[in-house]
Scaffold this motif. Structure first.
Motif, PDB file in Angstrom:
ATOM      1  N   ALA A 407      57.646  34.184  29.467  1.00 31.27           N
ATOM      2  CA  ALA A 407      58.064  35.303  30.318  1.00 31.27           C
ATOM      3  C   ALA A 407      57.551  36.641  29.809  1.00 31.27           C
ATOM      4  N   ALA A 408      56.668  36.620  28.804  1.00 31.30           N
ATOM      5  CA  ALA A 408      56.184  37.865  28.197  1.00 31.30           C
ATOM      6  C   ALA A 408      55.464  38.723  29.238  1.00 31.30           C
ATOM      7  N   HIS A 409      55.805  39.997  29.271  1.00 30.66           N
ATOM      8  CA  HIS A 409      55.182  40.927  30.214  1.00 30.66           C
ATOM      9  C   HIS A 409      55.142  42.298  29.545  1.00 30.66           C
ATOM     10  N   THR A 410      54.152  42.490  28.690  1.00 34.59           N
ATOM     11  CA  THR A 410      54.032  43.710  27.905  1.00 34.59           C
ATOM     12  C   THR A 410      53.399  44.830  28.738  1.00 34.59           C
ATOM     13  N   PRO A 411      53.398  46.070  28.225  1.00 35.79           N
ATOM     14  CA  PRO A 411      52.668  47.139  28.916  1.00 35.79           C
ATOM     15  C   PRO A 411      51.186  46.808  29.114  1.00 35.79           C
ATOM     16  N   LEU A 412      50.616  46.017  28.200  1.00 38.58           N
ATOM     17  CA  LEU A 412      49.221  45.617  28.358  1.00 38.58           C
ATOM     18  C   LEU A 412      49.055  44.706  29.587  1.00 38.58           C
ATOM     19  N   HIS A 413      50.010  43.799  29.809  1.00 38.30           N
ATOM     20  CA  HIS A 413      49.987  42.972  31.012  1.00 38.30           C
ATOM     21  C   HIS A 413      49.994  43.851  32.265  1.00 38.30           C
ATOM     22  N   ARG A 414      50.909  44.822  32.294  1.00 36.22           N
ATOM     23  CA  ARG A 414      51.042  45.661  33.491  1.00 36.22           C
ATOM     24  C   ARG A 414      49.789  46.502  33.734  1.00 36.22           C
ATOM     25  N   ALA A 415      49.253  47.081  32.648  1.00 38.21           N
ATOM     26  CA  ALA A 415      48.053  47.910  32.797  1.00 38.21           C
ATOM     27  C   ALA A 415      46.860  47.069  33.244  1.00 38.21           C
ATOM     28  N   LEU A 416      46.724  45.856  32.719  1.00 44.37           N
ATOM     29  CA  LEU A 416      45.607  44.986  33.077  1.00 44.37           C
ATOM     30  C   LEU A 416      45.681  44.576  34.545  1.00 44.37           C
ATOM     31  N   ALA A 417      46.876  44.218  35.003  1.00 42.93           N
ATOM     32  CA  ALA A 417      47.028  43.832  36.407  1.00 42.93           C
ATOM     33  C   ALA A 417      46.722  45.006  37.332  1.00 42.93           C
ATOM     34  N   GLU A 418      47.152  46.192  36.947  1.00 49.34           N
ATOM     35  CA  GLU A 418      46.899  47.386  37.761  1.00 49.34           C
ATOM     36  C   GLU A 418      45.409  47.729  37.776  1.00 49.34           C
ATOM     37  N   TYR A 419      44.744  47.569  36.628  1.00 49.91           N
ATOM     38  CA  TYR A 419      43.339  47.960  36.485  1.00 49.91           C
ATOM     39  C   TYR A 419      42.414  47.000  37.233  1.00 49.91           C
ATOM     40  N   THR A 420      42.690  45.700  37.166  1.00 54.71           N
ATOM     41  CA  THR A 420      41.807  44.701  37.773  1.00 54.71           C
ATOM     42  C   THR A 420      42.247  44.286  39.171  1.00 54.71           C
ATOM     43  N   GLY A 421      43.505  44.531  39.508  1.00 57.97           N
ATOM     44  CA  GLY A 421      44.022  44.056  40.780  1.00 57.97           C
ATOM     45  C   GLY A 421      44.200  42.555  40.823  1.00 57.97           C
ATOM     46  N   GLN A 422      44.186  41.912  39.646  1.00 54.87           N
ATOM     47  CA  GLN A 422      44.319  40.461  39.528  1.00 54.87           C
ATOM     48  C   GLN A 422      45.454  40.145  38.554  1.00 54.87           C
ATOM     49  N   PRO A 423      45.935  38.892  38.538  1.00 56.35           N
ATOM     50  CA  PRO A 423      46.955  38.516  37.552  1.00 56.35           C
ATOM     51  C   PRO A 423      46.476  38.799  36.129  1.00 56.35           C
ATOM     52  N   ALA A 424      47.390  39.247  35.268  1.00 57.10           N
ATOM     53  CA  ALA A 424      47.043  39.600  33.882  1.00 57.10           C
ATOM     54  C   ALA A 424      46.985  38.327  33.044  1.00 57.10           C
ATOM     55  N   THR A 425      45.793  37.867  32.734  1.00 56.63           N
ATOM     56  CA  THR A 425      45.611  36.679  31.901  1.00 56.63           C
ATOM     57  C   THR A 425      44.797  37.041  30.682  1.00 56.63           C
ATOM     58  N   LEU A 426      44.864  36.188  29.677  1.00 57.35           N
ATOM     59  CA  LEU A 426      44.075  36.422  28.463  1.00 57.35           C
ATOM     60  C   LEU A 426      42.587  36.350  28.764  1.00 57.35           C
ATOM     61  N   ASP A 427      42.163  35.412  29.589  1.00 61.04           N
ATOM     62  CA  ASP A 427      40.747  35.303  29.938  1.00 61.04           C
ATOM     63  C   ASP A 427      40.253  36.579  30.610  1.00 61.04           C
ATOM     64  N   ALA A 428      41.076  37.148  31.510  1.00 59.09           N
ATOM     65  CA  ALA A 428      40.676  38.385  32.192  1.00 59.09           C
ATOM     66  C   ALA A 428      40.548  39.531  31.203  1.00 59.09           C
ATOM     67  N   LEU A 429      41.432  39.596  30.221  1.00 57.44           N
ATOM     68  CA  LEU A 429      41.364  40.665  29.225  1.00 57.44           C
ATOM     69  C   LEU A 429      40.130  40.505  28.350  1.00 57.44           C
ATOM     70  N   LEU A 430      39.838  39.298  27.909  1.00 56.50           N
ATOM     71  CA  LEU A 430      38.667  39.079  27.053  1.00 56.50           C
ATOM     72  C   LEU A 430      37.376  39.402  27.811  1.00 56.50           C
ATOM     73  N   ALA A 431      37.353  39.063  29.086  1.00 49.99           N
ATOM     74  CA  ALA A 431      36.169  39.398  29.886  1.00 49.99           C
ATOM     75  C   ALA A 431      36.001  40.903  29.999  1.00 49.99           C
ATOM     76  N   LEU A 432      37.102  41.611  30.176  1.00 50.84           N
ATOM     77  CA  LEU A 432      37.049  43.067  30.275  1.00 50.84           C
ATOM     78  C   LEU A 432      36.582  43.684  28.952  1.00 50.84           C
ATOM     79  N   ILE A 433      37.038  43.103  27.830  1.00 52.33           N
ATOM     80  CA  ILE A 433      36.589  43.596  26.516  1.00 52.33           C
ATOM     81  C   ILE A 433      35.090  43.380  26.373  1.00 52.33           C
ATOM     82  N   ASP A 434      34.601  42.204  26.783  1.00 52.04           N
ATOM     83  CA  ASP A 434      33.165  41.917  26.685  1.00 52.04           C
ATOM     84  C   ASP A 434      32.344  42.895  27.508  1.00 52.04           C
TER      85      ASP A 434
END
Length: 543
Positions: A407-434
């Motif tokens: 059920a973890a939903h950190t500020p990073l989850h919320r910012a990532l979902a807002e920034y990408t318009g997609q569900p906040a997943t680890l794969d999406a974050l790593l792709a954004l970092i790349d």
């Protein structure tokens, strides 16, 4: 101050309430007489109605004839047939202090012992007595320390404190009742005025006019003024009655030292402070840990685990016993500061008695585990008792942490979902970092004024520690989703996560590798390859 003088003081305080009420009623009657003599018409009628409305709460408070009876704490009654050793000690100490033993003993869930007496005729006639004994208190105290605690409570019996409490409680209840009624009437008047103004504003808007701002500042002022008068007397009443209560605590301490010994009494006072803090920590970090996941510790362990915590952290607790808290002194405290009580006891002449053995007073119970199980049934709500029971504490920890991570939903989850318009997943974050967009994403995170004003490398340094924690949570959640995590339970230290291929008791590669991978992913020149290498591939779906 003897029992007779304390009784007289309590009676004077109670009479003061009635005197104040009679004076207020006399003023209101005098005002009515003046209105009838000097005024006529609608204005006079309105003033008469106001005085009557003000008089009603006063009269109601004066005619509250029955002294409120406090409800028993939730607990388990310890009968003399079921707990002969405990009752033998209770009766022995009652005889030693020269008072009548309690009629019943109630085992509670508090780190506390207390006595009550349902006296009659405002304390003039004795009544049934109850001794409340906290099972956590029995768990942490030795038998000699428990003797001191019981002797202290019996000191309240011998001083007449419990019988006189009826007078004090009645006064507090009556003053509180009058204040509550005045505030309730003021709030009701304010709500009525708010509703009237909002209705008028709606009508203005419907006519195309600008609505006036709702202002209820002056509503109910007469009721609040009356409440303020009783509040002032209530403060005087509380200060006077509580100063008496503090003196009673000092006197009861002397009774305990006389019966159980100076060392045991001072030791018990020190220990209760430690037990209170430890029990709060135990409830938050252990006993209630599984409530979000709807799981409970093994049967009887909700209270039984407290003894295990005390044994495992004995060295840590030893230092707490020596460092008494520096409590602020307030005239509204019912008990004197614990440090002052200990100092007074330790200043008494040496009586040659020590603090007794090191065993727990819980052994006085015939079947402590059974009592702890019964206490769970008596104290915990039915909906909580319906939660699943785990077989052991490790199972409870793993189930809880798995639920928390899923059920973890950190500020990073919320910012990532807002920034990408997609569900906040680890794969999406790593792709954004790349793609080199991590620090653009970071601008959407909650920022302090200092961090928001920083630029470039300074901005990254401000955010990197928090990003590391949030990214670690996302990684652990991914491990958890693939059933690759477990946790090591400990009574002496915080729970430790065991990463795939690792052991929480040693500083092995998995934890070090994860730290290094997190640092690499969040570096100025990021590299997500080490982090991706730690994540096992998602199993391909079977055809």
């Amino acid at each position: 101050m003897g029992a007779t003088l304390r009784a007289l003081r309590a009676l004077v305080l109670l009479c003061g309430f009635y005197l104040l009420s009679l004076v207020i009623l006399a003023v209101l009657i005098g005002l009515d007489a003046a209105v009838l003599t000097e005024m006529h018409g609608m204005a006079a009628g309105k003033l008469l109605i106001v005085t009557v409305l003000l008089a009603v709460p006063v009269v109601r408070g004066m005619f509250m004839l029955r002294t409120p009876k406090g409800d028993d704490l939730p607990g388990v009654e310890a009968t003399e047939e079921g707990e002969p050793r405990l009752w033998a000690l209770v009766r022995e100490l009652a005889a030693a202090t020269g008072t009548r033993a309690p009629d019943r003993i109630l085992l509670t869930a508090d780190v506390n012992a207390a006595v009550s007496e349902r006296a009659r005729l405002l304390g003039l006639l004795p009544g049934s007595r109850t001794l409340y004994l906290g099972v956590p208190l029995l768990t942490g105290l030795g038998e000699a320390q428990l003797r001191a605690v019981l002797a202290h409570e019996y000191g309240h019996f011998t001083g007449g404190d419990t019988r006189l409490s009826a007078l004090v409680v009645r006064g507090r209840a009556q003053i509180g009742r009058v204040i509550e009624q005045f505030h309730a009437r003021a709030d009701g008047q304010e709500e009525s005025e708010r509703a009237r103004q909002e209705k008028a504003a709606a009508k203005r808007v419907a006519k195309g006019k600008k609505a006036r701002e709702v202002d209820t500042a002056g509503s109910g002022w007469t009721y609040r003024m009356m409440a303020a008068v009783y509040t002032l007397y209530g403060r005087l009443y509380m200060r006077a009655s509580l100063s008496t209560a503090r003196a009673q605590e000092y006197a009861a301490d002397l009774t305990a030292a006389r019966i159980a010994g100076r060392v045991a009494t001072a030791s018990a006072l020190r220990e209760i402070q430690v037990l209170s803090a430890s029990h709060d920590f135990y409830l938050q970090s252990y006993a209630t840990l599984g409530l979000p996941a709807r799981v409970l510790p093994p049967r009887g362990e909700f209270f039984g685990g407290f003894g295990r915590l005390l044994a495992a952290r004995e060295e840590e607790l030893a230092g707490m016993r020596q460092d008494l808290p520096a409590e602020p002194v307030s005239p509204y405290d019912s008990h004197p500061p614990i440090a002052d009580r200990v100092r007074r006891i330790e200043a008494l002449p040496d009586d040659g008695r020590d603090a007794g053995g090191t065993g727990t007073a819980l052994t006085l119970l015939s079947d402590a585990p059974r009592a702890q199980e019964a206490l769970e049934d008596a104290v915990l709500r039915q909906e909580i008792l319906a939660f699943r029971r785990t077989a052991e504490w490790t199972e409870l920890l793993n189930a809880t942490m798995a639920e928390n991570l899923s059920a973890a939903h950190t500020p990073l989850h919320r910012a990532l979902a807002e920034y990408t318009g997609q569900p906040a997943t680890l794969d999406a974050l790593l792709a954004l970092i790349d793609e080199g967009r991590l620090w653009r994403l970071a601008e959407r995170l909650p920022l302090s004024e200092e961090a928001a004003a920083a630029k470039g490398r300074a901005f990254r340094e401000f955010l990197r520690p928090r990003l590391t924690g949030w990214l670690r949570t996302m990684v652990l959640a991914e491990f958890n989703a693939r059933s690759l995590l477990r946790w090591e339970f400990s009574w002496s230290r915080p729970a430790a996560v065991v990463l795939p291929g690792g052991d929480a008791t040693q500083d092995e590669n998995p934890e070090a590798a994860l730290r290094a991978a997190l640092d690499a992913a969040l570096a100025d020149h990021p590299d997500t390859a080490p982090l991706r290498a730690l994540l096992p591939p998602v199993p391909a779906p079977q055809a």
